[in-house]
Design a protein around this motif. Structure first.
Motif, PDB file in Angstrom:
ATOM      1  N   ALA A 173      36.609  33.592  41.238  1.00 52.08           N
ATOM      2  CA  ALA A 173      37.043  32.955  39.986  1.00 52.08           C
ATOM      3  C   ALA A 173      37.307  31.464  40.117  1.00 52.08           C
ATOM      4  CB  ALA A 173      38.294  33.664  39.472  1.00 52.08           C
ATOM      5  N   TYR A 174      37.519  31.000  41.336  1.00 49.29           N
ATOM      6  CA  TYR A 174      37.834  29.579  41.544  1.00 49.29           C
ATOM      7  C   TYR A 174      36.586  28.735  41.801  1.00 49.29           C
ATOM      8  CZ  TYR A 174      37.383  31.641  46.184  1.00 49.29           C
ATOM      9  OH  TYR A 174      36.926  32.354  47.263  1.00 49.29           O
ATOM     10  N   CYS A 175      35.440  29.384  42.001  1.00 43.97           N
ATOM     11  CA  CYS A 175      34.343  28.656  42.655  1.00 43.97           C
ATOM     12  C   CYS A 175      33.298  28.069  41.715  1.00 43.97           C
ATOM     13  CB  CYS A 175      33.662  29.548  43.681  1.00 43.97           C
ATOM     14  SG  CYS A 175      32.457  28.615  44.662  1.00 43.97           S
ATOM     15  N   PRO A 176      33.106  26.754  41.812  1.00 39.73           N
ATOM     16  CA  PRO A 176      32.104  26.096  40.980  1.00 39.73           C
ATOM     17  C   PRO A 176      30.662  26.465  41.342  1.00 39.73           C
ATOM     18  CG  PRO A 176      33.110  24.529  42.531  1.00 39.73           C
ATOM     19  CD  PRO A 176      33.859  25.814  42.666  1.00 39.73           C
ATOM     20  N   GLN A 177      30.482  27.163  42.484  1.00 36.67           N
ATOM     21  CA  GLN A 177      29.122  27.460  42.945  1.00 36.67           C
ATOM     22  C   GLN A 177      28.621  28.848  42.541  1.00 36.67           C
ATOM     23  OE1 GLN A 177      27.735  25.620  46.528  1.00 36.67           O
ATOM     24  NE2 GLN A 177      29.840  25.561  47.279  1.00 36.67           N
ATOM     25  N   ALA A 178      29.452  29.615  41.858  1.00 35.08           N
ATOM     26  CA  ALA A 178      29.031  30.942  41.406  1.00 35.08           C
ATOM     27  C   ALA A 178      28.022  30.771  40.280  1.00 35.08           C
ATOM     28  CB  ALA A 178      30.243  31.734  40.940  1.00 35.08           C
ATOM     29  N   ALA A 179      26.873  31.462  40.390  1.00 33.74           N
ATOM     30  CA  ALA A 179      25.773  31.291  39.427  1.00 33.74           C
ATOM     31  C   ALA A 179      26.205  31.640  38.008  1.00 33.74           C
ATOM     32  CB  ALA A 179      24.593  32.151  39.850  1.00 33.74           C
ATOM     33  N   ARG A 180      27.171  32.585  37.902  1.00 35.79           N
ATOM     34  CA  ARG A 180      27.525  33.088  36.560  1.00 35.79           C
ATOM     35  C   ARG A 180      28.386  32.126  35.741  1.00 35.79           C
ATOM     36  NH1 ARG A 180      29.568  38.618  38.266  1.00 35.79           N
ATOM     37  NH2 ARG A 180      28.307  38.204  40.112  1.00 35.79           N
TER      38      ARG A 180
ATOM     39  N   LYS B  56      45.973  40.799  49.768  1.00 41.18           N
ATOM     40  CA  LYS B  56      45.030  41.897  49.532  1.00 41.18           C
ATOM     41  C   LYS B  56      45.139  42.398  48.090  1.00 41.18           C
ATOM     42  CE  LYS B  56      43.450  46.226  51.348  1.00 41.18           C
ATOM     43  NZ  LYS B  56      43.264  47.020  52.532  1.00 41.18           N
ATOM     44  N   GLU B  57      46.370  42.466  47.577  1.00 38.53           N
ATOM     45  CA  GLU B  57      46.607  42.989  46.225  1.00 38.53           C
ATOM     46  C   GLU B  57      46.018  42.068  45.160  1.00 38.53           C
ATOM     47  OE1 GLU B  57      48.855  42.668  48.579  1.00 38.53           O
ATOM     48  OE2 GLU B  57      49.400  44.746  49.020  1.00 38.53           O
ATOM     49  N   TYR B  58      46.198  40.763  45.333  1.00 34.36           N
ATOM     50  CA  TYR B  58      45.748  39.830  44.284  1.00 34.36           C
ATOM     51  C   TYR B  58      44.248  39.522  44.398  1.00 34.36           C
ATOM     52  CZ  TYR B  58      46.204  36.163  40.769  1.00 34.36           C
ATOM     53  OH  TYR B  58      46.068  35.424  39.618  1.00 34.36           O
ATOM     54  N   TYR B  59      43.680  39.776  45.574  1.00 38.24           N
ATOM     55  CA  TYR B  59      42.262  39.478  45.808  1.00 38.24           C
ATOM     56  C   TYR B  59      41.375  40.077  44.722  1.00 38.24           C
ATOM     57  CZ  TYR B  59      38.234  38.325  48.763  1.00 38.24           C
ATOM     58  OH  TYR B  59      37.072  37.773  49.259  1.00 38.24           O
ATOM     59  N   LYS B  60      41.688  41.329  44.335  1.00 39.04           N
ATOM     60  CA  LYS B  60      40.891  42.047  43.321  1.00 39.04           C
ATOM     61  C   LYS B  60      40.859  41.331  41.973  1.00 39.04           C
ATOM     62  CE  LYS B  60      43.395  46.048  43.978  1.00 39.04           C
ATOM     63  NZ  LYS B  60      44.027  45.921  45.282  1.00 39.04           N
ATOM     64  N   GLU B  61      41.908  40.557  41.706  1.00 37.34           N
ATOM     65  CA  GLU B  61      41.973  39.828  40.432  1.00 37.34           C
ATOM     66  C   GLU B  61      41.089  38.586  40.459  1.00 37.34           C
ATOM     67  OE1 GLU B  61      43.905  41.175  38.082  1.00 37.34           O
ATOM     68  OE2 GLU B  61      44.532  42.695  39.545  1.00 37.34           O
ATOM     69  N   ILE B  62      40.718  38.157  41.638  1.00 41.93           N
ATOM     70  CA  ILE B  62      40.016  36.884  41.804  1.00 41.93           C
ATOM     71  C   ILE B  62      38.527  37.098  42.091  1.00 41.93           C
ATOM     72  CG2 ILE B  62      39.962  34.809  43.335  1.00 41.93           C
ATOM     73  CD1 ILE B  62      42.262  34.826  41.323  1.00 41.93           C
ATOM     74  N   ILE B  63      38.246  38.176  42.832  1.00 43.72           N
ATOM     75  CA  ILE B  63      36.862  38.468  43.234  1.00 43.72           C
ATOM     76  C   ILE B  63      36.616  39.971  43.090  1.00 43.72           C
ATOM     77  CG2 ILE B  63      35.235  38.453  45.196  1.00 43.72           C
ATOM     78  CD1 ILE B  63      37.433  36.146  46.182  1.00 43.72           C
ATOM     79  N   SER B  64      35.510  40.342  42.414  1.00 47.38           N
ATOM     80  CA  SER B  64      35.236  41.782  42.299  1.00 47.38           C
ATOM     81  C   SER B  64      33.999  42.174  43.099  1.00 47.38           C
ATOM     82  CB  SER B  64      35.050  42.160  40.828  1.00 47.38           C
ATOM     83  OG  SER B  64      33.777  41.717  40.393  1.00 47.38           O
ATOM     84  N   THR B  65      33.240  41.184  43.574  1.00 47.44           N
ATOM     85  CA  THR B  65      31.944  41.500  44.165  1.00 47.44           C
ATOM     86  C   THR B  65      31.990  41.763  45.680  1.00 47.44           C
ATOM     87  OG1 THR B  65      31.593  39.107  44.137  1.00 47.44           O
ATOM     88  CG2 THR B  65      30.528  40.366  42.397  1.00 47.44           C
ATOM     89  N   ARG B  66      33.173  41.740  46.257  1.00 42.49           N
ATOM     90  CA  ARG B  66      33.339  42.153  47.659  1.00 42.49           C
ATOM     91  C   ARG B  66      34.814  42.467  47.874  1.00 42.49           C
ATOM     92  NH1 ARG B  66      32.593  36.223  48.528  1.00 42.49           N
ATOM     93  NH2 ARG B  66      34.766  35.559  48.551  1.00 42.49           N
TER      94      ARG B  66
END
Ligand code: SAM
Ligand code: DTB
Ligand code: SF4
Length: 326
Positions: free
Chosen positions: A60-67, A161-171
């Motif tokens: 969610a933070y990354c400017p390089q994500a294609a989406r 680990k708990e908050y990771y899921k809120e930020i990234i779902s693809t791994r």
């Protein structure tokens, strides 16, 4: 009080350190720093984005994500000559670590990986500490990088680990930990930290520091990034990170992992010299220099030179730990 190197910190102990009055926290961290490191020395690292944008992940933070529409220009893997020219320029500007970043989910065993191996060899031959951040790695890939002369690998946990899921779902968080294990097994120096300002709670930060500081071996370097909120990403409207949050995070990391290089990483361009000085006081001893991080701005070389002069800081030489061991 002599700080001892421990890998059995409890969440409660970390909470107590993190929540102590900030001036006491800074004092303890500064003391720990003096016990284990030369406090006048700061490691100077330079980043280069060797493959930019178009990434399949949804961080969610990354400017390089294609989406996300962030205006980052997609660029395929850079040519060896261009990488070498950038590394030589960084070396001439006083940088001792060169970190090549690729907007990949994971490394694939293809021609591009073979080319990265050549880049690692080339930068290593310049006498710089070579670092890569290429996403997930298998044990065999980590070993190939090590054989080519890779010194360090950056792979961040980013948050709890708990908050990771809120930020990234693809791994998953566990996939992150597996890659870190593979890097460790290959004998590569581990660079692993996180980001402040994702919308996480203090408890998430404490939990991330717990995961890092209870690894069987602490990471040799721990980057603490302040979110650079980029337009077009889901976190574009997140509030600017408060300097005291950075100071608390850096100081706690310094106390928990006294020997690690704690890097004041992304977000430095938004902090004044006085604010950065607080971070160095709290135990930060590494920065990225050069006009750009991967895709976002960083203080200029001249600004950083003036800051080093003002604060009496000097650049740490390359491969210093190995010299101590030898
Ligand atoms: N694609 C690889 C990966 O994700 O592991 C390597 C490159 S990725 C850009 C490296 C790290 O940069 C991320 O793990 C994250 O911690 C940090 N990062 C990316 N965008 C950021 C931002 N906008 N603000 C702060 N840190 C950021
Ligand atoms: C790290 O912890 N921070 C660096 C490096 N490791 C790869 C990356 C910061 C990226 C900031 C956003 C950008 O410039 O694209
Ligand atoms: Fe891709 Fe890495 Fe950015 Fe995530 S942080 S979108 S994996 S480049």
């Amino acid at each position: 009080m002599k700080e001892i190197i421990r890998n059995d910190w409890t969440i409660e102990e970390i909470q107590e350190i993190y929540n102590s009055p900030v001036l006491d926290l800074i004092f303890r961290a500064a003391s720990a720093h003096r016990q284990y490191n030369n406090t006048g020395e700061v490691q100077v690292c330079t980043l280069l984005s060797i493959k930019t944008g178009g990434c399949s992940e949804d961080c969610a933070y990354c400017p390089q994500a294609a989406r996300y529409n962030t205006g980052v220009n997609v660029h395929p893997l850079m040519k060896q000559e261009e990488v070498m020219a950038n590394a030589a320029k960084a070396k001439a500007a006083g940088s001792t670590r060169f970190c090549m970043g690729a907007a990949w989910r994971e490394v694939r065993d293809n021609r591009d990986f073979d080319r990265v191996i050549e880049m690692v060899k080339g930068v290593n031959e310049l006498g710089m500490e070579v670092c890569c951040t290429l996403g997930m790695l298998t044990e065999t890939q980590a070993q190939k990088l090590a054989d080519a002369g890779l010194y360090a690998y950056n792979h961040n946990l980013d948050t709890s680990k708990e908050y990771y899921k809120e930020i990234i779902s693809t791994r998953t968080y566990n996939e992150r930990l597996d890659t870190l294990d593979n890097v460790r097994k290959a004998g590569i120096s581990v660079c692993c930290g996180g980001i402040v300002g994702l919308g996480e709670t203090h408890t998430d930060r404490i939990k991330m520091l717990h995961t890092l500081s209870t690894m069987p071996e602490h990471p040799e370097s721990v980057p603490i990034n302040a979110l650079v909120a980029v337009e077009g990403t889901p976190l574009e409207n997140n509030q600017k990170v408060d300097i005291w949050d950075m100071v608390k995070m850096i100081a706690t990391a310094r106390i928990l992992m006294p020997k690690a290089m704690v890097r004041l990483s992304a977000g430095r361009a938004s902090f004044s010299v006085s604010e950065q000085a607080l971070c160095f006081m709290a135990g930060a001893n590494s920065i990225f220099t050069g006009e750009k991080l991967l895709t976002t701005p960083n203080p200029s070389f001249d600004e950083d030179k003036a800051m080093f002069n003002l604060l009496g800081l000097t650049a740490r030489e390359a491969f210093k730990d190995d010299k101590v061991l030898a």
